[in-house]
Motif scaffolding. Structure first.
Motif, mmCIF file in Angstrom:
data_model
loop_
_atom_site.group_PDB
_atom_site.id
_atom_site.type_symbol
_atom_site.label_atom_id
_atom_site.label_comp_id
_atom_site.label_asym_id
_atom_site.label_seq_id
_atom_site.Cartn_x
_atom_site.Cartn_y
_atom_site.Cartn_z
ATOM 1 N N UNK A 70 0.820 -1.225 0.000
ATOM 2 C CA UNK A 70 0.000 0.000 0.000
ATOM 3 C C UNK A 70 0.849 1.269 0.000
ATOM 4 N N UNK A 73 2.134 1.833 -3.472
ATOM 5 C CA UNK A 73 1.065 2.276 -4.372
ATOM 6 C C UNK A 73 0.754 3.745 -4.153
ATOM 7 N N UNK A 74 0.756 4.161 -2.874
ATOM 8 C CA UNK A 74 0.471 5.572 -2.594
ATOM 9 C C UNK A 74 1.543 6.473 -3.194
ATOM 10 N N UNK A 77 1.115 6.505 -6.924
ATOM 11 C CA UNK A 77 -0.076 7.271 -7.321
ATOM 12 C C UNK A 77 0.190 8.766 -7.245
ATOM 13 N N UNK A 107 -1.266 1.274 -11.710
ATOM 14 C CA UNK A 107 -1.324 -0.171 -11.550
ATOM 15 C C UNK A 107 -0.479 -0.879 -12.605
ATOM 16 N N UNK A 112 5.406 -1.190 -9.968
ATOM 17 C CA UNK A 112 5.300 -1.854 -8.671
ATOM 18 C C UNK A 112 6.346 -2.960 -8.549
ATOM 19 N N UNK B 76 -7.016 9.780 -9.022
ATOM 20 C CA UNK B 76 -6.195 8.571 -9.120
ATOM 21 C C UNK B 76 -5.815 8.031 -7.748
ATOM 22 N N UNK B 77 -5.255 8.896 -6.932
ATOM 23 C CA UNK B 77 -4.706 8.451 -5.644
ATOM 24 C C UNK B 77 -5.821 8.012 -4.691
ATOM 25 N N UNK B 81 -6.559 3.916 -3.421
ATOM 26 C CA UNK B 81 -6.567 3.604 -1.987
ATOM 27 C C UNK B 81 -7.922 3.062 -1.558
ATOM 28 N N UNK B 114 -4.507 -4.620 -7.514
ATOM 29 C CA UNK B 114 -3.682 -3.993 -8.537
ATOM 30 C C UNK B 114 -4.153 -4.378 -9.932
#
Lengths: 231, 194
Positions: A70, A73-74, A77, A107, A112, B76-77, B81, B114
């Motif tokens: 996570x 990903x943050x 993003x 994604x 990643x 997006x962000x 989440x 994902x």
């Protein structure tokens, strides 16, 4: 110094993210209807990749292992949003061509996967070089594939007429089936070259570097067990 | 056009003409990775459909009531989440209350976080400026379309296992060529639903 150069060149050919690791298939297939789109997508992803590798490498000792995905990903993003706003502001035509695939860089498994496999375990400079190499490798393949599809499908190259005046273009190359087909042929060609230089051909998707591979593998193992039981 | 035909056409378009995998290239990883066997493909498809509908039901109000009009750049962000949180939540709820469903779908859920198809559909609903009900049906259709593509393709792949494939195409290339042919067949639906 040579070692650093190795980190950079690794992503170009030997571990090319698209053809050797087979990551990021979705954007590869979706945006390559013209060479220029391939370049736009490739450069956007490269910027995100370099920035996220840099940030994740800096934070690698701070992010707790349990919440790393996570957290990655943050971070990714955040950079994607920045790139998205820049493209929207300065290159509106590219923004229009890439559509939702631009925010979907979040994604994109190349980013990643490199965070997980490389940046979270290596110092800053190698991580940045790795990101740059992988990004350029990705851009090169996307541009090549975009050029092939554009040449056959529209008879142009970077919007300049090449064969369109004497051969009628095969539109199927611009349509979804053409994407799958051209990518299949590129993988076959890259496999043939790899085989000639004594490397193993790619047989599956790039699961080795996918963060969720454990889950897929466990799914496949239960499958195998079930199959064994049935027999 | 009255609202029920609009919804029907959205549903049909999402399943057939704008198929997530075969025409929008979203969710290629599970499409190529988990489609080796029909029942695995089916479970994955159901899990994706479920997450897509729930994610749309949550992200649509967030976008329209919280982010719009001044914070849309956070789309997006926030969406990624929220989707990650929803997947966790669905997993926990299924584990606690609907055990058989958890046993069937549980292992596929973390994969979906994902999955670009889920993030993609929530964003498409916003860019296509659909209203809430239309968004839900668009998500349902996209999920069912994904399921259909997975099922069809797993059938093709089971055939491929025993086929005599030219040496240079073995492995991933033949899978992609097969996907091209399945996708070609979906072009025939162009114009339906619109």
């Amino acid at each position: 110094m040579n070692k650093n150069l190795g980190y950079f060149t690794n992503g170009l050919i030997k571990e090319n993210p698209t053809l050797r690791l087979v990551l990021g298939t979705c954007p590869t297939l979706a945006v390559t209807t013209a060479a220029i789109n391939g370049i736009g997508m490739g450069i956007s992803a490269t910027i995100v990749l370099v920035c996220s590798n840099l940030a994740i490498s800096l934070l690698r000792n701070i992010i707790p292992d349990k919440v790393r995905i996570p957290a990655f990903i943050t971070i990714i993003a955040g950079f994607v949003s920045v790139v998205q706003m820049l493209v929207k502001a300065f290159l509106p035509s590219i923004d229009k061509a890439l559509g939702i695939y631009l925010p979907l860089i979040v994604v994109n498994c190349i980013i990643l996967a490199r965070a997980e496999m490389f940046a979270s375990k290596n110092p800053v400079l190698p991580s940045v070089l790795d990101g740059l190499g992988m990004g350029i490798g990705f851009t090169a393949v996307l541009t090549l594939m975009g050029a092939i599809r554009e040449l056959f499908g529209a008879g142009t190259l970077f919007s300049l007429p090449v064969t369109s005046e004497f051969i009628s273009p095969m539109i199927i190359f611009l349509l979804p089936p053409g994407g799958f087909f051209v990518f299949g042929m590129l993988v076959a060609a890259s496999n043939a070259i790899a085989k000639r230089s004594g490397k193993k051909p790619v047989e599956h998707l790039g699961c080795a570097s996918c963060p969720s591979r454990g889950i897929c593998e466990s799914a496949n193992i239960t499958e195998k067990e079930e199959a064994a039981e049935n027999e | 056009m009255n609202s029920s035909t609009t919804i029907a056409s959205i549903l049909l378009a999402a399943i057939l003409t704008n198929n997530m995998v075969l025409s929008k290239f979203l969710g290629i990883c599970p499409f190529l990775g988990v489609s080796k066997k029909t029942d695995t493909a089916f479970s994955m498809g159901i899990a994706v459909t479920l997450v897509m509908v729930v994610a749309t039901a949550v992200t649509w109000p967030i976008y329209h009531f919280i982010l719009a009009p001044s914070y849309t750049y956070l789309e997006t962000i926030v969406f990624i989440l929220v989707i990650a949180a929803i997947v966790q939540l669905i997993e926990t709820v299924l584990k606690k209350y609907i055990k058989p469903l958890y046993n069937a779908l549980g292992i596929y859920l973390p994969l979906i976080t994902t999955n670009c198809a889920v993030l993609g559909i929530t964003m498409l609903n916003i860019t296509d400026s659909l209203n809430f009900v239309q968004s839900l049906f668009n998500a349902l259709g996209a999920g069912l379309g994904f399921l259909l593509a997975m099922l069809l393709f797993s059938g093709v792949r089971e055939r491929l296992e025993t086929a005599d494939i030219p040496e240079f195409l073995k492995g991933l290339p033949i899978t992609l060529v097969a996907a091209a042919l399945v996708s070609l067949s979906f072009l025939g639906f162009a114009g339906i639903g619109g």
